[in-house]
Structure formats: C-alpha cells, structure tokens
Design an enzyme around this catalytic site. Structure first.
Site, short mmCIF file in Angstrom:
data_model
loop_
_atom_site.label_atom_id
_atom_site.label_comp_id
_atom_site.label_asym_id
_atom_site.label_seq_id
_atom_site.Cartn_x
_atom_site.Cartn_y
_atom_site.Cartn_z
N LYS A 1 -2.16 -1.66 -3.86
CA LYS A 1 -3.08 -0.56 -3.86
C LYS A 1 -2.17 0.75 -3.66
O LYS A 1 -1.34 0.95 -3.02
CB LYS A 1 -3.86 -0.40 -2.42
CG LYS A 1 -4.71 0.87 -2.14
CD LYS A 1 -5.62 0.71 -0.98
CE LYS A 1 -6.46 1.70 -1.00
NZ LYS A 1 -7.17 1.80 0.49
N LYS B 1 0.83 -1.15 0.02
CA LYS B 1 -0.04 0.14 0.11
C LYS B 1 0.90 1.28 0.14
O LYS B 1 1.63 1.66 0.96
CB LYS B 1 -0.84 0.05 1.26
CG LYS B 1 -1.80 1.06 1.05
CD LYS B 1 -2.74 1.14 2.25
CE LYS B 1 -3.68 2.21 2.40
NZ LYS B 1 -4.68 2.26 3.71
#
Length: 329
Positions: free
Chosen positions: A255, A203
């Site tokens: 992400k 992330k």
C-alpha cells in the site's frame, strides 16, 4: 529479399487483430473475486456523508453500509474492508473507542455479518489512528513519540473485540514492529484461531493518502514517517515481509499500489501466500478528477490501472471501485 519473402517473419500484431483475438490471448484478467471494497462507517449520522476529494465515496450510516455490503455480494466482490469513524467526542489519547465492544467499527462488523453472513469476507482495519485525538496509529510516550510496545498491547485488545464481533480477517495497518505476532497470539488465545491476518507488510509514507484523511476524519498533526516505510526503499519491504510471515501472516499487502508496482512484483515473486494491493484514495481521486475534466476516459483508465496492479502480481485488490467494476466484469 524477394518479392515473396517472409520478412518480417515474426508478426506479434497477428494476435492483436480483433477484440476476440486480444481477449483470447490476454495474459491477465480481472475477476470480481479479485476485488475488495474499502468502506467507511461513521458514528452518529442519519444520512451518508459524501467525501469531497473522493467523488462517489461516502461515509456510510449503519443502514447504508448494510446495503453496500449486499450490493458487493450481488456483484461478486470477494470482501469488504471496514473502517470506523467515531464522533470526535469519543476520541482520546489511547483510542478507547477502538476496543469498545460497542464502538462504531465493532457495531458495523456485527451489522455486516448479520446481513451477509459468510457470503462476503468481512475485514477490519486494525489500527488506532481513527480513534486517537492525536491521530497517530499508536499510543504516545511522554515525549510525544509513538510507543511501539504499548501500542502492541492495544492492538491485541483490538484484535479480540473485532474477532468477537465476527470479522473474518483483521488488517493491522499501523506498521508497528511485531504487530502480526502479537495479534496472532491474541486471536489464538481467545479462541479465534480461524480469524486470518492480512498484514500491511509494505505500507509506505505516501502523499497519496490525502483524501483518506478526510474519509476517516483524521486528527493527525505532522506525519507518520517514523513508522511507515520510506518511499525510497524496496529491500526494507522484503525484511518486513520476512518478519510478517515468520509471525504468522496469512496474507500480505502493498500500500499504495500504483506508485509501488515494483515492490508488489518483488513481493509477489517471493511468497507462497496471497498478495493484496490497496489502490488508495489518492489514486482514486486522480482518475476521478482527470475524468471530470475530460482529460481521460474514466472507465478505461480504471480498468487499465486495476489490470496493471493484477499484472504486477496482486491476487486481491482493494479498490473503491470494487462493486462498480465487478458489475461491469
């Protein structure tokens, strides 16, 4: 070369001649079961609240969330990722609402589970940022820094209450060191061995999260660069991957999606567990804004972006267009 020579002998265009031919030889296909719908549910509202930077996306009431879940099932969507948005008065320094059995996310999990049962994989965001008055993903120490290990204790509590509420999978998104292992232990020790973990393995600290801040009513001042990954780094994501798998992750995620397709491809080539990618708010907003201006064909751009994510190796794609695209497919 003669008049009847065969040059060029290789003619790849033969396989592009008609829509039927192109469809037959397509190497990757989107399917409704590839898609997961992220959804926001807000405490204390009687009507859905539109998110200005994400046209078509809303903060749901409990009732409209139930309806959205049913529509996702009917369209063939695989799962729903739930984010709770508490009232500001219920935010505090340690994110108490995130571990309150009657907090908005836990209530929403119970609502959706009661509405659709096991027909939809119900996932929950396991993070403190929505519930803290400072907006960070963890507990702060005396110097105002995110305290990794104190935060892990809160994550363990969150895992238990979300599992008690009926979630199928938790999605720890805070990027704390050791979070997957602590959550796995907490789930196992409380009789929730069957609840899976979708680890936010890579992330990144991204500028593309902007509209999401509005969606969850974020109180953040500053940034999250001390715990989210540096966009310059790829090898670091492989280290995170190894740690998450060792700690018991059942699925892993990259992400954002589109700016990090190289990371997604590298991770997908490296593992034997399902790989997800999150097409985040900024990716959504760019396409919607450009389409509104008439600069791109909206529907084609959506499918092209999702196909690119699938081609890079994602087994599952979190996208705010999940239900719409699934219906079209």
């Amino acid at each position: 070369m003669t008049k009847y020579g065969s040059f060029p002998g290789a003619r790849p265009r033969r396989l592009r001649t008609t829509p039927a031919m192109r469809r037959m030889v397509a190497e990757h296909r989107l399917h409704p079961a590839d898609l997961i719908l992220p959804a926001f549910v807000r405490e204390g509202i009687s009507e859905p609240v539109p998110i200005s930077a994400m046209p078509g996306v809303v903060q749901h009431t409990r009732d409209t969330l139930r309806k959205a879940a049913v529509e996702a099932v009917e369209a063939g969507v695989a799962g729903i990722m739930l984010f709770g948005v508490p009232e500001d008065a219920n935010k505090d320094a340690v994110g108490t609402a995130g571990t309150d059995p009657d907090g908005i996310l836990q209530v929403a999990i119970r609502d959706v589970r009661a509405e659709v049962g096991d027909d939809l994989v119900i996932m929950s965001d396991l993070c403190l940022d929505e519930y803290t008055d400072h907006g960070h993903c963890g507990v702060l120490d005396a110097a105002g820094r995110v305290d990794n290990d104190a935060t892990l204790e809160r994550y363990a509590e969150m895992a238990q209450v979300q599992a008690d509420a009926g979630v199928h999978a938790v999605g720890p998104s805070g990027m704390m060191d050791g979070q997957v292992g602590v959550i796995r232990d907490a789930l196992d020790q409380t009789g929730h061995e069957d609840v899976s973990i979708l680890a936010y393995t890579a992330k990144y600290s991204s500028a593309f999260y902007g509209p999401f801040r509005e969606a969850v009513g974020s109180s953040l001042k500053g940034d999250r660069k001390t715990y989210q990954q540096d966009p310059a780094n790829l090898r670091e994501s492989l280290r995170e991957l190894a740690l998450d798998l060792d700690e018991g992750a059942d699925m892993v995620m990259v992400k954002p999606a589109l700016p990090y397709l190289d990371v997604l491809a590298k991770i997908a080539d490296s593992v034997d567990v399902p790989v997800a990618a999150y097409q985040i708010s900024g990716e959504y907003a760019m396409i919607e804004a450009a389409a509104e201006k008439g600069w791109i064909d909206r529907d084609k751009a959506i499918l092209e972006a999702l196909t690119g994510i699938k081609r890079a190796g994602a087994n599952m794609i979190l996208t705010y267009w999940a239900t719409e695209v699934a219906r079209g497919l």
